[in-house]
Design a protein around this motif. Sequence first.
Motif, PDB file in Angstrom:
ATOM      1  N   UNK A 134       0.826  -1.208   0.000  1.00 56.32           N
ATOM      2  CA  UNK A 134       0.000   0.000   0.000  1.00 56.32           C
ATOM      3  C   UNK A 134       0.858   1.254   0.000  1.00 56.32           C
ATOM      4  N   UNK A 135       1.939   1.247   0.765  1.00 53.49           N
ATOM      5  CA  UNK A 135       2.821   2.420   0.822  1.00 53.49           C
ATOM      6  C   UNK A 135       3.408   2.730  -0.552  1.00 53.49           C
ATOM      7  N   UNK A 136       3.743   1.708  -1.304  1.00 53.57           N
ATOM      8  CA  UNK A 136       4.357   1.917  -2.614  1.00 53.57           C
ATOM      9  C   UNK A 136       3.379   1.958  -3.769  1.00 53.57           C
ATOM     10  N   UNK A 137       2.087   1.834  -3.503  1.00 50.38           N
ATOM     11  CA  UNK A 137       1.102   1.813  -4.585  1.00 50.38           C
ATOM     12  C   UNK A 137       0.932   3.208  -5.189  1.00 50.38           C
ATOM     13  N   UNK A 155      11.388   8.512   1.435  1.00 55.46           N
ATOM     14  CA  UNK A 155      10.171   7.733   1.208  1.00 55.46           C
ATOM     15  C   UNK A 155      10.337   6.263   1.594  1.00 55.46           C
ATOM     16  N   UNK A 156      11.526   5.710   1.407  1.00 50.72           N
ATOM     17  CA  UNK A 156      11.724   4.285   1.691  1.00 50.72           C
ATOM     18  C   UNK A 156      12.047   4.026   3.162  1.00 50.72           C
ATOM     19  N   UNK A 157      12.295   5.073   3.936  1.00 54.12           N
ATOM     20  CA  UNK A 157      12.698   4.878   5.337  1.00 54.12           C
ATOM     21  C   UNK A 157      11.643   4.138   6.152  1.00 54.12           C
ATOM     22  N   UNK A 158      10.341   4.485   6.093  1.00 53.39           N
ATOM     23  CA  UNK A 158       9.365   3.754   6.910  1.00 53.39           C
ATOM     24  C   UNK A 158       9.314   2.261   6.620  1.00 53.39           C
ATOM     25  N   UNK A 159       9.403   1.874   5.342  1.00 51.99           N
ATOM     26  CA  UNK A 159       9.355   0.457   5.003  1.00 51.99           C
ATOM     27  C   UNK A 159      10.603  -0.256   5.523  1.00 51.99           C
ATOM     28  N   UNK A 160      11.770   0.370   5.374  1.00 56.95           N
ATOM     29  CA  UNK A 160      13.000  -0.221   5.902  1.00 56.95           C
ATOM     30  C   UNK A 160      12.930  -0.358   7.416  1.00 56.95           C
ATOM     31  N   UNK A 161      12.418   0.659   8.091  1.00 57.51           N
ATOM     32  CA  UNK A 161      12.302   0.604   9.546  1.00 57.51           C
ATOM     33  C   UNK A 161      11.369  -0.525   9.976  1.00 57.51           C
ATOM     34  N   UNK A 162      10.230  -0.666   9.284  1.00 59.84           N
ATOM     35  CA  UNK A 162       9.292  -1.739   9.614  1.00 59.84           C
ATOM     36  C   UNK A 162       9.922  -3.104   9.409  1.00 59.84           C
ATOM     37  N   UNK A 163      10.670  -3.251   8.318  1.00 58.40           N
ATOM     38  CA  UNK A 163      11.317  -4.545   8.063  1.00 58.40           C
ATOM     39  C   UNK A 163      12.385  -4.847   9.112  1.00 58.40           C
ATOM     40  N   UNK A 164      13.179  -3.853   9.483  1.00 57.37           N
ATOM     41  CA  UNK A 164      14.219  -4.086  10.480  1.00 57.37           C
ATOM     42  C   UNK A 164      13.624  -4.474  11.819  1.00 57.37           C
ATOM     43  N   UNK A 165      12.474  -3.898  12.154  1.00 55.33           N
ATOM     44  CA  UNK A 165      11.826  -4.218  13.424  1.00 55.33           C
ATOM     45  C   UNK A 165      11.264  -5.639  13.414  1.00 55.33           C
ATOM     46  N   UNK A 166      10.706  -6.049  12.281  1.00 55.16           N
ATOM     47  CA  UNK A 166      10.002  -7.338  12.216  1.00 55.16           C
ATOM     48  C   UNK A 166      10.721  -8.373  11.369  1.00 55.16           C
ATOM     49  N   UNK A 167      11.994  -8.169  11.082  1.00 51.91           N
ATOM     50  CA  UNK A 167      12.662  -9.052  10.136  1.00 51.91           C
ATOM     51  C   UNK A 167      12.742 -10.495  10.611  1.00 51.91           C
ATOM     52  N   UNK A 168      12.926 -10.703  11.918  1.00 53.51           N
ATOM     53  CA  UNK A 168      13.021 -12.074  12.417  1.00 53.51           C
ATOM     54  C   UNK A 168      11.704 -12.809  12.200  1.00 53.51           C
ATOM     55  N   UNK A 169      10.593 -12.156  12.521  1.00 55.71           N
ATOM     56  CA  UNK A 169       9.300 -12.775  12.284  1.00 55.71           C
ATOM     57  C   UNK A 169       9.009 -12.951  10.809  1.00 55.71           C
ATOM     58  N   UNK A 170       9.451 -11.999   9.989  1.00 49.66           N
ATOM     59  CA  UNK A 170       9.227 -12.088   8.548  1.00 49.66           C
ATOM     60  C   UNK A 170       9.931 -13.304   7.961  1.00 49.66           C
ATOM     61  N   UNK A 171      11.188 -13.482   8.293  1.00 44.80           N
ATOM     62  CA  UNK A 171      11.962 -14.615   7.763  1.00 44.80           C
ATOM     63  C   UNK A 171      11.381 -15.935   8.263  1.00 44.80           C
ATOM     64  N   UNK A 172      11.018 -15.976   9.545  1.00 45.06           N
ATOM     65  CA  UNK A 172      10.437 -17.184  10.106  1.00 45.06           C
ATOM     66  C   UNK A 172       9.093 -17.507   9.459  1.00 45.06           C
TER      67      UNK A 172
END
Length: 273
Positions: free
Chosen positions: A203-206, A248-265
């Motif tokens: 949605x952020x990048x749409x 513009x890309x900072x919020x998405x990078x921040x979200x990924x860094x916060x949740x990256x462990x759960x994302x990969x799992x």
Amino acid sequence: MVFARRNAIYMLLVALLVLFLSPFGWLAITALKDASELRVMPVHWWPHHPSLDNFRQALTQFDYLGYARNSATISVIYAVLVTLASAWAGFGFARLDGPGKRAIFGVLMSTMMLPAVITLIPTYLMFAQLHLLNTYMPWVLWGLCGAPYLIFLFRQFFSNMPKELEEAAIVDGCGTFRIFLRIFLPQSWPVIATSLILSFSWTWGDYIGPALLLDDSHTTLAVKLATGYVNAHGEPMPNLVASGAVMYVVPVLALFLIMQRGFISGISTSGLK
């Protein structure tokens, strides 16, 4: 032999990292350049006088934070709703029985092969008839409908959970919704993190959705970045575009860094069946 193989793998990974990060690196370098340097041929790789003033101008050229707030609003609304709706649908496909369940799931998965451009005009006409243009209700409705790929992830994850948990909850008097809410949903944090990251970034990048359904006062940062950085002659200002894009890309990078462990799992465990 093992040491040499490990070094070769590390070198390959570093080379891929440099390859994948090079576009963003070039964008960041461009954001530090003066406008006059972008007109010089041949192109200079590094700015002669790096300056952060482009970022200040990018923030003040238009209401950057206001449009970022619009993007964040619809991204958060959609991400939360589509995650809950997809989790509920995935639970139903994984743990409940009903006639035609496999056929319905097959039809749902087949919709992922449908190009989004085919639905643009029908989507616009439908929301226009419902008087939902220039509102954020389309993203609410899209979120409540779930997303096929996210439903698939939740379905795969819930299918792997032991049936004894469900049976014990039924013995204790839990209904279907309570079993989902109290047992299955809390256990699915890896897939929840994956769903939140993917749906937020979608949605952020749409660009097409907001450009089609929202006017200038309600539109998102993605749309405004494409049209907001022009000078008095209507010419684009690439250095400000680059500065705005970096922020513009900072919020998405921040979200990924916060949740990256759960994302990969979540990505790894949802494919196990």
